[in-house]
Design a protein around this motif. Structure first.
Motif, mmCIF file in Angstrom:
data_model
loop_
_atom_site.group_PDB
_atom_site.id
_atom_site.type_symbol
_atom_site.label_atom_id
_atom_site.label_comp_id
_atom_site.label_asym_id
_atom_site.label_seq_id
_atom_site.Cartn_x
_atom_site.Cartn_y
_atom_site.Cartn_z
ATOM 1 N N SER A 357 0.798 -1.230 0.000
ATOM 2 C CA SER A 357 0.000 0.000 0.000
ATOM 3 C C SER A 357 0.828 1.276 0.000
ATOM 4 C CB SER A 357 -0.921 0.028 1.221
ATOM 5 O OG SER A 357 -1.793 -1.076 1.245
ATOM 6 N N ALA A 358 1.962 1.285 0.720
ATOM 7 C CA ALA A 358 2.571 2.588 1.032
ATOM 8 C C ALA A 358 4.081 2.641 0.928
ATOM 9 C CB ALA A 358 2.162 2.992 2.445
ATOM 10 N N ARG A 359 4.755 1.594 0.469
ATOM 11 C CA ARG A 359 6.215 1.650 0.427
ATOM 12 C C ARG A 359 6.685 2.618 -0.663
ATOM 13 N NH1 ARG A 359 4.997 -2.231 -3.273
ATOM 14 N NH2 ARG A 359 6.446 -2.568 -5.038
ATOM 15 N N VAL A 360 7.926 3.038 -0.569
ATOM 16 C CA VAL A 360 8.559 3.818 -1.638
ATOM 17 C C VAL A 360 9.138 2.845 -2.653
ATOM 18 C CG1 VAL A 360 10.420 5.408 -2.221
ATOM 19 C CG2 VAL A 360 9.080 5.777 -0.144
ATOM 20 N N ARG A 361 8.644 2.916 -3.865
ATOM 21 C CA ARG A 361 9.158 2.037 -4.914
ATOM 22 C C ARG A 361 10.419 2.618 -5.556
ATOM 23 N NH1 ARG A 361 3.279 0.451 -7.474
ATOM 24 N NH2 ARG A 361 3.330 2.653 -8.090
ATOM 25 N N SER A 362 10.459 3.962 -5.645
ATOM 26 C CA SER A 362 11.652 4.608 -6.197
ATOM 27 C C SER A 362 11.626 6.084 -5.820
ATOM 28 C CB SER A 362 11.714 4.460 -7.729
ATOM 29 O OG SER A 362 10.628 5.137 -8.337
ATOM 30 N N ILE A 363 12.801 6.700 -5.876
ATOM 31 C CA ILE A 363 12.951 8.136 -5.631
ATOM 32 C C ILE A 363 13.739 8.716 -6.795
ATOM 33 C CG2 ILE A 363 13.983 9.904 -4.141
ATOM 34 C CD1 ILE A 363 13.527 8.090 -1.773
ATOM 35 N N GLN A 364 13.301 9.843 -7.300
ATOM 36 C CA GLN A 364 13.986 10.482 -8.411
ATOM 37 C C GLN A 364 13.831 11.993 -8.311
ATOM 38 O OE1 GLN A 364 11.393 8.123 -9.144
ATOM 39 N NE2 GLN A 364 9.860 9.734 -8.909
ATOM 40 N N PRO A 365 14.763 12.760 -8.925
ATOM 41 C CA PRO A 365 14.595 14.224 -8.938
ATOM 42 C C PRO A 365 13.290 14.602 -9.615
ATOM 43 C CG PRO A 365 16.791 13.602 -9.647
ATOM 44 C CD PRO A 365 15.982 12.337 -9.600
#
Length: 527
Positions: A357-365
């Motif tokens: 439901s709520a995890r971070v799948r990826s982070i990007q600028p």
């Protein structure tokens, strides 16, 4: 005198009284000038002065002239208005209005036939949603009150208020401080009123919950004509309403109190609605990056708090996709549960619920901003990838997880125990039990908080309303995943701000509670 007499006759035809027993909007009318008779100053310590009307254009309105300087176009936030060739007098009036509040009647010769004023009034009627109406209460002291349009449908007409008329502030009107001045606002009005000077504030306060002109004059010790002029401006934009005698018991009947359409709204709800949508608000709205260059963007993931760490179970998404039911099945069987089995959910189930439901799948600028400002991708949508919501779990009983209060780290997919005080956790769980209507405490309470700076750095005027929308989509995501897993979910309607702030150790208002959700095992499931 021909000009003045003709003007007065024109005014009598243009100014109409306020309609009684109707909801005030202050939206119809014209820009006719008002002639005030000088009356007794009473307790007024200033020299006797007839209040004067002033006109100006909104600060964001621009005038564009043709090459020969005869044609005029008015550029507004709602589009351009081509006025053609209105004539020298009208062009000069508009030019002066861009400089600030001005007395337009000074432009016309006393012995004129009124034709220039009629041309100007026609132009002002065409652009009346851009015209600020002000009132000068003291000679040379500037505006005492200004009515600023905030809607492209704004209109302005001064009513005729009789001495015996009973008036009061609209129950939707409220005063606040803005840029160093008091502002009177109502979601029912298409104007905001700036109370520049004490007489305007005094009249608003004296009108309060009911008064006549004579009572306001007595209470404020201001000249009668000044009180009348201020009241007329307030009535013109719907900030005050008028009543009629009720059943002979001395009470006044106000239509606003008996309108079934308004009865459904509180002041807070209707103001929140009006100010978080375009069309009836003042100032910028949307992705304007108001704090760019002044404040650093808030981090995409909240720094992990101190406390004992509990890594969570990570499901195999490919296996979940193979064995899960369909989305349609989850949506059709989704419901809220108000009773839970005595058996506790497991830490593995909580891990799967949060991961899906709520995890971070990826982070990007973020594509529109600097590399220092990052966006994230998670299972639930968030405007601009801001994902300002944080999740906290208050655990009553969970197999494999001690009781207490935890923060969920969506990047590392782990829980951090931030509060082991059982009594404080019980306080939140008991409040959730009452809201859900269950006999016992829910096994797990999920509290959603918003780091509003994540949104307000990018968006003007809609940060909090956007966060509430994000709560809705996250709750729906939790519902569907919990339903697919066979758990018992239930969203809560309300939570306790003070208790939540204290128990979760929040830095309010940097981080505020915005939603609650409980989860347990379905009562029909047996050990």
């Amino acid at each position: 005198m021909m000009m003045v007499d003709g003007l007065r006759a024109w005014l009598r035809n243009r100014v109409r009284p306020v309609a009684r027993d109707t909801r005030p909007h202050g939206d119809a009318g014209s820009h006719s000038p008002r002639i005030f008779d000088v009356r007794s100053a009473g307790e007024w310590t200033e020299p006797v002065f007839a209040p004067r009307r002033l006109w100006s254009l909104r600060e964001d309105v621009l005038l564009e002239f043709d090459d020969d300087m005869t044609g005029v176009t008015v550029a507004t936030e709602w589009g351009d208005i081509a006025l053609g060739h209105p004539g020298d007098t009208v062009r000069e009036a508009l030019r002066r209005m861009t400089l600030g509040p001005t007395v337009l009647t000074h432009l016309f010769a006393p012995d004129g036939d009124g034709s220039d004023w009629l041309r100007l009034s026609t132009v002002l009627a065409e652009i009346e949603h851009c015209v600020v109406h002000s009132l000068e209460c003291r000679p040379g002291a500037g505006s005492c009150l200004s009515a600023v349009p905030i809607s492209r449908f704004a209109g302005f007409v001064l009513p005729a208020i009789e001495a015996e008329d009973r008036m009061r502030l609209s129950r939707f009107a409220a005063i606040r401080l803005s840029n160093g001045e008091l502002v009177l606002e109502s979601p029912l009005s298409r104007h905001r009123v700036i109370l520049h000077q004490p007489p305007a504030v005094s009249v608003v306060g004296a009108i309060g919950d009911g008064a006549t002109l004579d009572q306001v004059v007595h209470d404020t010790r201001l000249p009668a004509e000044l009180v009348r002029a201020l009241a007329e401006h307030l009535a013109a934009v719907g900030m005050i309403v008028f009543g009629e005698p009720d059943d002979g018991q001395g009470r006044t009947w106000f239509a606003e109190d008996h309108d079934p359409e308004l009865a459904a709204w509180s002041h807070t709800d209707l103001m929140f609605h009006a100010r978080t949508r375009t069309g009836r608000r003042h100032g910028p709205i949307g992705a304007t990056f108001p704090h760019h260059g002044a404040l650093p963007p808030a981090p995409v993931v909240k720094p992990v708090p101190e406390g004992e760490r509990f890594p969570l179970y990570t499901p195999d998404i490919a296996e979940v996709a193979r064995t899960d039911g369909t989305l349609t099945e989850a949506m059709e069987t989704r419901r809220s549960f108000h009773e839970f089995a005595t058996r506790a959910p497991t830490a593995k189930q909580l891990g799967e619920l949060l991961f899906r439901s709520a995890r971070v799948r990826s982070i990007q600028p973020h594509a529109l901003e600097t590399v220092q400002d990052m966006a994230s991708d998670r299972p639930y949508p968030s405007m601009g990838g801001r994902h300002e919501l944080e999740l906290y779990l208050t655990v009553e009983r969970c197999e494999g997880l001690p009781s207490g209060t935890y923060h969920y780290d969506p990047w590392e997919h782990a829980l951090t125990r931030i509060n082991g005080d059982v009594a404080e956790a019980t306080e939140l769980l008991d409040a959730a039990r009452v809201t859900v209507g269950t006999a016992g405490r829910p096994p797990v309470l999920i509290t959603m908080t918003g780091r509003i700076a994540r949104l307000s750095w990018t968006y003007s005027g809609i940060a909090y309303s956007t966060s509430l929308k994000h709560v809705g989509v996250l709750q729906q995501t939790l519902y569907l995943v919990a339903t697919a897993m066979g758990l018992a979910p239930c969203a809560l309607a309300v939570g306790d701000l003070e208790a939540t702030t204290r128990v979760l150790r929040l830095d309010w208002p940097s981080e505020v509670s915005v939603g609650e959700f409980v989860v347990g095992v379905r009562a029909e499931q047996r050990n």
